[in-house]
Design a protein around this motif. Sequence first.
Motif, PDB file in Angstrom:
ATOM      1  N   GLU A  20       0.831  -1.197   0.000  1.00 48.38           N
ATOM      2  CA  GLU A  20       0.000   0.000   0.000  1.00 48.38           C
ATOM      3  C   GLU A  20       0.871   1.255   0.000  1.00 48.38           C
ATOM      4  OE1 GLU A  20      -3.385   1.933   2.811  1.00 48.38           O
ATOM      5  OE2 GLU A  20      -3.339  -0.240   2.624  1.00 48.38           O
ATOM      6  N   GLY A  21       0.623   2.101  -0.973  1.00 49.88           N
ATOM      7  CA  GLY A  21       1.374   3.346  -1.075  1.00 49.88           C
ATOM      8  C   GLY A  21       2.672   3.235  -1.851  1.00 49.88           C
ATOM      9  N   LYS A  22       3.230   2.038  -1.979  1.00 44.86           N
ATOM     10  CA  LYS A  22       4.499   1.848  -2.692  1.00 44.86           C
ATOM     11  C   LYS A  22       4.312   1.099  -4.014  1.00 44.86           C
ATOM     12  CE  LYS A  22       7.738   1.395   1.190  1.00 44.86           C
ATOM     13  NZ  LYS A  22       8.692   0.434   1.764  1.00 44.86           N
ATOM     14  N   GLY A  23       3.223   0.380  -4.165  1.00 52.04           N
ATOM     15  CA  GLY A  23       3.020  -0.419  -5.366  1.00 52.04           C
ATOM     16  C   GLY A  23       3.710  -1.761  -5.256  1.00 52.04           C
ATOM     17  N   TYR A  24       4.006  -2.366  -6.387  1.00 48.91           N
ATOM     18  CA  TYR A  24       4.609  -3.700  -6.419  1.00 48.91           C
ATOM     19  C   TYR A  24       6.088  -3.603  -6.051  1.00 48.91           C
ATOM     20  CZ  TYR A  24       0.399  -4.220  -9.185  1.00 48.91           C
ATOM     21  OH  TYR A  24      -0.911  -4.187  -9.602  1.00 48.91           O
ATOM     22  N   ARG A  25       6.510  -4.501  -5.194  1.00 47.40           N
ATOM     23  CA  ARG A  25       7.901  -4.514  -4.741  1.00 47.40           C
ATOM     24  C   ARG A  25       8.396  -5.937  -4.577  1.00 47.40           C
ATOM     25  NH1 ARG A  25       7.840  -0.019  -6.176  1.00 47.40           N
ATOM     26  NH2 ARG A  25       8.105   1.858  -4.986  1.00 47.40           N
TER      27      ARG A  25
END
Length: 176
Positions: free
Chosen positions: A164-169
Motif C-alpha cells: 500500500e502506497g508503494k506499489g509492487y515490490r
Amino acid sequence: MHSNHHASLLLALLLAAACQSGQRPDTSAQTVDSLIPDTIASVPPDVSMADPYVTQLEGQDTVFEDGTVPSSWADAGFDDPAGFKHFLLRFKEWVRTDNVDSVAAYIDFPIRGYQTAAQFKGQYATVFDEQMKEMVARQRLDRVFRNYQGAMLGEGQLWFADQEGKGYRIIAINKE
C-alpha cells in the motif's frame, strides 16, 4: 494507440504464418511473451479491456497444470491481478536488458542479503545470472504462484508484494 495497432498486426501475422504452415495455433494456452517476445515492453499498462493482450494477460490462472489451486490474488494482497501482470511484463524486459536501476527501484530495501540499492546494484550480475534471467523469462503470467506471503516467480527465487502506497515490490530474493 499506434503501438497497440502495430502489436495487434504482428500477432495476426504470426498466427497467419502458423496456420499457413499447417499448424493450428492454440492461442488459449499461449502467453504474450511466447507470441511476440520482442514487443512485450511496448504493451502499455492502460490498454483497452477489449485488447487481445489483456485477454492473454488475464488468462485462466485459478488451476495450474498439475491440478493445484493457488490462493486467490486477494488473499495474496493483490487487488489488481491484471495490473500486476502488466508490471511483470515490464519487469521481464528490465531483467532481459539488464536495466539494473529499474529492477533496484522495485526492491523493498532492506531485504535479506541487501541493505541498500547501491549494494544490490553492485551484486546485480551475480543475482541475475543466466539461470535467474532464464527463470524470469520462462515465467508464465497465468501461472504465478501466490499465497498469504505474496506472489512468487519460479520456485521461490523472487517474491513480490503489493505494498500500500508503494506499489509492487520485490520482498525476497532467494539465490541457491
